[in-house]
Motif scaffolding. Structure first.
Motif, PDB file in Angstrom:
ATOM      1  N   GLU A  71      -1.964   8.150  13.130  1.00 42.75           N
ATOM      2  CA  GLU A  71      -2.011   6.807  13.723  1.00 42.75           C
ATOM      3  C   GLU A  71      -2.328   5.761  12.661  1.00 42.75           C
ATOM      4  N   ALA A  72      -3.157   6.120  11.683  1.00 42.06           N
ATOM      5  CA  ALA A  72      -3.481   5.170  10.616  1.00 42.06           C
ATOM      6  C   ALA A  72      -2.227   4.834   9.810  1.00 42.06           C
ATOM      7  N   MET A  73      -1.412   5.849   9.510  1.00 41.72           N
ATOM      8  CA  MET A  73      -0.183   5.601   8.768  1.00 41.72           C
ATOM      9  C   MET A  73       0.808   4.807   9.611  1.00 41.72           C
ATOM     10  N   LEU A  74       0.911   5.131  10.888  1.00 40.20           N
ATOM     11  CA  LEU A  74       1.821   4.390  11.759  1.00 40.20           C
ATOM     12  C   LEU A  74       1.424   2.920  11.854  1.00 40.20           C
ATOM     13  N   ASP A  75       0.121   2.669  11.833  1.00 40.10           N
ATOM     14  CA  ASP A  75      -0.329   1.272  11.846  1.00 40.10           C
ATOM     15  C   ASP A  75       0.114   0.549  10.587  1.00 40.10           C
ATOM     16  N   ARG A  76       0.122   1.238   9.461  1.00 39.99           N
ATOM     17  CA  ARG A  76       0.596   0.626   8.217  1.00 39.99           C
ATOM     18  C   ARG A  76       2.097   0.323   8.287  1.00 39.99           C
ATOM     19  N   LEU A  77       2.836   1.155   9.018  1.00 42.64           N
ATOM     20  CA  LEU A  77       4.283   0.967   9.135  1.00 42.64           C
ATOM     21  C   LEU A  77       4.662  -0.113  10.142  1.00 42.64           C
ATOM     22  N   LEU A  78       3.786  -0.339  11.100  1.00 46.02           N
ATOM     23  CA  LEU A  78       4.160  -1.112  12.285  1.00 46.02           C
ATOM     24  C   LEU A  78       4.321  -2.601  12.012  1.00 46.02           C
ATOM     25  N   LEU A  79       5.413  -3.150  12.526  1.00 42.54           N
ATOM     26  CA  LEU A  79       5.590  -4.593  12.619  1.00 42.54           C
ATOM     27  C   LEU A  79       5.557  -4.982  14.090  1.00 42.54           C
ATOM     28  N   THR A  80       4.833  -6.039  14.397  1.00 40.53           N
ATOM     29  CA  THR A  80       4.793  -6.596  15.738  1.00 40.53           C
ATOM     30  C   THR A  80       5.302  -8.029  15.671  1.00 40.53           C
ATOM     31  N   GLU A  81       5.480  -8.644  16.825  1.00 43.00           N
ATOM     32  CA  GLU A  81       5.895 -10.047  16.828  1.00 43.00           C
ATOM     33  C   GLU A  81       4.898 -10.893  16.041  1.00 43.00           C
ATOM     34  N   ILE A 129       7.158  -0.516  -6.768  1.00 44.70           N
ATOM     35  CA  ILE A 129       7.314   0.723  -5.998  1.00 44.70           C
ATOM     36  C   ILE A 129       6.163   0.784  -5.004  1.00 44.70           C
ATOM     37  N   TYR A 130       6.468   0.919  -3.734  1.00 42.11           N
ATOM     38  CA  TYR A 130       5.400   0.842  -2.734  1.00 42.11           C
ATOM     39  C   TYR A 130       5.681   1.784  -1.578  1.00 42.11           C
ATOM     40  N   GLU A 131       4.615   2.094  -0.844  1.00 43.42           N
ATOM     41  CA  GLU A 131       4.689   3.017   0.275  1.00 43.42           C
ATOM     42  C   GLU A 131       4.232   2.297   1.539  1.00 43.42           C
ATOM     43  N   ALA A 132       4.916   2.585   2.644  1.00 43.32           N
ATOM     44  CA  ALA A 132       4.556   2.021   3.945  1.00 43.32           C
ATOM     45  C   ALA A 132       4.505   0.497   3.903  1.00 43.32           C
ATOM     46  N   ARG A 133       3.840  -0.116   4.870  1.00 41.44           N
ATOM     47  CA  ARG A 133       3.593  -1.555   4.956  1.00 41.44           C
ATOM     48  C   ARG A 133       4.817  -2.400   4.578  1.00 41.44           C
ATOM     49  N   PRO A 134       5.778  -2.533   5.485  1.00 45.41           N
ATOM     50  CA  PRO A 134       6.981  -3.313   5.172  1.00 45.41           C
ATOM     51  C   PRO A 134       6.710  -4.785   4.900  1.00 45.41           C
ATOM     52  N   ASN A 135       5.545  -5.301   5.307  1.00 46.04           N
ATOM     53  CA  ASN A 135       5.220  -6.694   4.980  1.00 46.04           C
ATOM     54  C   ASN A 135       5.163  -6.919   3.472  1.00 46.04           C
ATOM     55  N   VAL A 136       4.923  -5.835   2.715  1.00 45.84           N
ATOM     56  CA  VAL A 136       4.871  -5.943   1.257  1.00 45.84           C
ATOM     57  C   VAL A 136       6.210  -6.436   0.711  1.00 45.84           C
ATOM     58  N   THR A 137       7.294  -6.060   1.369  1.00 50.90           N
ATOM     59  CA  THR A 137       8.629  -6.488   0.923  1.00 50.90           C
ATOM     60  C   THR A 137       8.719  -8.003   0.837  1.00 50.90           C
ATOM     61  N   VAL A 138       8.240  -8.678   1.866  1.00 51.64           N
ATOM     62  CA  VAL A 138       8.301 -10.142   1.886  1.00 51.64           C
ATOM     63  C   VAL A 138       7.257 -10.735   0.947  1.00 51.64           C
ATOM     64  N   ASP A 139       6.055 -10.178   0.939  1.00 54.10           N
ATOM     65  CA  ASP A 139       5.003 -10.695   0.057  1.00 54.10           C
ATOM     66  C   ASP A 139       5.466 -10.705  -1.394  1.00 54.10           C
ATOM     67  N   ILE A 140       6.024  -9.583  -1.835  1.00 54.44           N
ATOM     68  CA  ILE A 140       6.427  -9.467  -3.232  1.00 54.44           C
ATOM     69  C   ILE A 140       7.607 -10.388  -3.534  1.00 54.44           C
ATOM     70  N   ALA A 141       8.592 -10.388  -2.653  1.00 56.79           N
ATOM     71  CA  ALA A 141       9.772 -11.209  -2.903  1.00 56.79           C
ATOM     72  C   ALA A 141       9.421 -12.685  -2.997  1.00 56.79           C
ATOM     73  N   THR A 142       8.566 -13.169  -2.117  1.00 59.60           N
ATOM     74  CA  THR A 142       8.234 -14.598  -2.129  1.00 59.60           C
ATOM     75  C   THR A 142       7.395 -14.967  -3.349  1.00 59.60           C
ATOM     76  N   LEU A 143       6.459 -14.122  -3.721  1.00 54.89           N
ATOM     77  CA  LEU A 143       5.663 -14.393  -4.914  1.00 54.89           C
ATOM     78  C   LEU A 143       6.523 -14.352  -6.172  1.00 54.89           C
ATOM     79  N   ALA A 144       7.438 -13.387  -6.212  1.00 53.44           N
ATOM     80  CA  ALA A 144       8.318 -13.290  -7.370  1.00 53.44           C
ATOM     81  C   ALA A 144       9.187 -14.542  -7.485  1.00 53.44           C
ATOM     82  N   LEU A 145       9.768 -14.976  -6.375  1.00 57.66           N
ATOM     83  CA  LEU A 145      10.628 -16.156  -6.410  1.00 57.66           C
ATOM     84  C   LEU A 145       9.858 -17.397  -6.834  1.00 57.66           C
ATOM     85  N   LYS A 146       8.655 -17.567  -6.301  1.00 59.45           N
ATOM     86  CA  LYS A 146       7.866 -18.754  -6.647  1.00 59.45           C
ATOM     87  C   LYS A 146       7.537 -18.789  -8.136  1.00 59.45           C
ATOM     88  N   THR A 147       7.351 -17.622  -8.728  1.00 55.75           N
ATOM     89  CA  THR A 147       6.979 -17.560 -10.150  1.00 55.75           C
ATOM     90  C   THR A 147       8.184 -17.354 -11.065  1.00 55.75           C
TER      91      THR A 147
END
Length: 427
Positions: A71-81, A129-147
């Motif tokens: 359940e802890a891993m699933l919480d890391r994977l989960l996206l909600t509205e 390179i990252y595991e779980a937490r799909p929010n990381v995809t947006v976090d990294i992309a936006t920080l990279a673009l800004k810099t």
């Protein structure tokens, strides 16, 4: 809805690297307004395509349950509205942050008349390179673009659909701007051999940032021919002294352990001074036990709590665990010296804190605990780019070179020396 995994397309990493290098050079000369316009469109697109992203995430979650993920891993994977909405909000918050690119860190005129300055510039191409937490995809992309950095992303197979959907959203937004699409690329094939190949792509990639477990970090350190920034692996401690406000200390411990147990700044080990253990530990056990936390108690802590619901005796390796779950190691110590010694022996240098009203002890703790963030009377959960006012973060570095702690915008830049002269020659 297609419930099959995306096809394992062939990936040409050399081509991706070459394209990223070209895109990075174009990004580096964009104005702040141009980069912010792209980020604004990304935020809008995240909101517009939220249903698509959630549908793909639901498939990832279903696969994860079928595979028996915790359940802890699933919480890391989960996206909600709410979490998707937070991705858009976080993207807009990055827009509002000062652009570090071009900032003059220092400047002076030398005795010979040369005008010398040190100026922030993008690193170039990031491999993340990252595991779980799909929010990381947006976090990294936006920080990279800004810099002004191009980025090659490689997420875990457990969130492949979610990550591909989010990258498609980002690229849909970029297609409406002057930002090159190859500024954000994703390795869509989950073959692990591609990770090793990325780690050797030093002709094009300037920095590797792993976000995951100890095994991933070790792999990157050992196999990469590219500089690696490691972090995000936390064995986090709080030490409670008799002078602390014990009632409020329980609140801090609950927050550090329970608010989101599956993240790297969640509490893993509680140390309690012997003088107050008999009074304080039953308070902790009652509060956390009611919230489903299992306490792993050692020595005197076990003597005090054995028989309590949700308390088991700690094993020999339990104080070297990043739990990422509702589990907490508990130990009684005789003094501040013993607490510091325990943390120095077991901490990964991520987030450690003391709860006390003895400011001499607080000062000693801060001076002697060499972690990326050290807390006095506060939850370890605050070691976070957003909480520190840095906006989103690409990682929390536990290294000492280049960057330490939450890696926000400035940490994704390097610098160059700029020299203006009047046909100067060296004598």
């Amino acid at each position: 809805m297609n419930q099959t995994m995306p096809p394992r397309a062939a990936v040409d990493l050399t081509r991706m690297g070459r394209n990223a290098r070209v895109a990075g050079r174009q990004l580096a000369i964009l104005t702040t307004d141009e980069k912010n316009a792209a980020l604004s469109l990304i935020a809008d697109e995240i909101e517009a395509q939220a249903d698509r992203v959630l549908a793909q995430n639901a498939l990832d979650i279903a696969d994860g349950r079928a595979k028996g993920l915790s359940e802890a891993m699933l919480d890391r994977l989960l996206l909600t509205e709410a979490r998707v909405a937070k991705l858009a909000t976080g993207t807009r918050s990055v827009m509002a942050l000062p652009d570090p690119v071009g900032e003059v860190i220092e400047g002076r005129v030398l005795p010979n008349g040369l005008q010398l300055s040190r100026r922030r510039t993008p690193i170039g191409v990031l491999g993340v390179i990252y595991e779980a937490r799909p929010n990381v995809t947006v976090d990294i992309a936006t920080l990279a673009l800004k810099t002004g950095n191009a980025v090659i992303l490689r997420g875990g197979s457990e969130t492949l659909r979610s990550n591909l959907a989010l990258v498609d959203v980002i690229r849909d937004a970029l297609s409406k701007t002057d930002v090159p699409l190859d500024a954000v690329q994703y390795i869509s094939n989950p073959d692990r051999a591609l990770v090793a190949e990325l780690l050797r792509l030093d002709a094009y990639v300037d920095m590797i940032i792993p976000r995951g477990g100890a095994g991933l970090h070790k792999l990157c350190r050992q196999k990469s021919t590219i500089p690696v920034i490691t972090g995000g692996l936390g064995i986090c401690h709080l030490y409670v002294e008799p002078s602390a406000d014990l009632v409020r200390a329980v609140d801090v411990i609950e927050n550090a352990k329970v608010q989101r147990p599956s993240v790297c700044n969640a509490l893993d080990t509680l140390l309690v001074r012997r003088d107050v253990a008999a009074e304080f530990l039953p308070m902790v056990a009652a509060r956390l036990g009611a919230l489903g936390v299992e306490l792993r108690a050692a020595g005197a802590a076990w003597d005090l709590l054995s028989g309590s619901e949700g308390v088991v005796e700690a094993g020999p390796d339990d104080f070297d665990q990043e739990w990422l779950a509702l589990i907490l190691g508990v130990r009684v110590v005789d003094s501040l010296d013993k607490a510091i010694a325990h943390i120095q022996a077991h901490s990964t240098g991520h987030s450690d804190g003391i709860l006390t009203n003895d400011w001499r002890h607080a000062t000693r703790f801060v001076n002697e605990i060499d972690s990326s963030a050290v807390f006095v009377n506060a939850s370890t959960r605050f070691n976070d780019g957003g909480q520190f006012g840095l906006g989103a973060e690409v990682a929390i570095s536990t290294q000492k070179l280049h960057a330490r702690g939450p890696m926000g915008l400035k940490e994704l830049t390097t610098y160059k020396w700029v020299v203006y002269g009047d046909m100067h020659v060296r004598k």
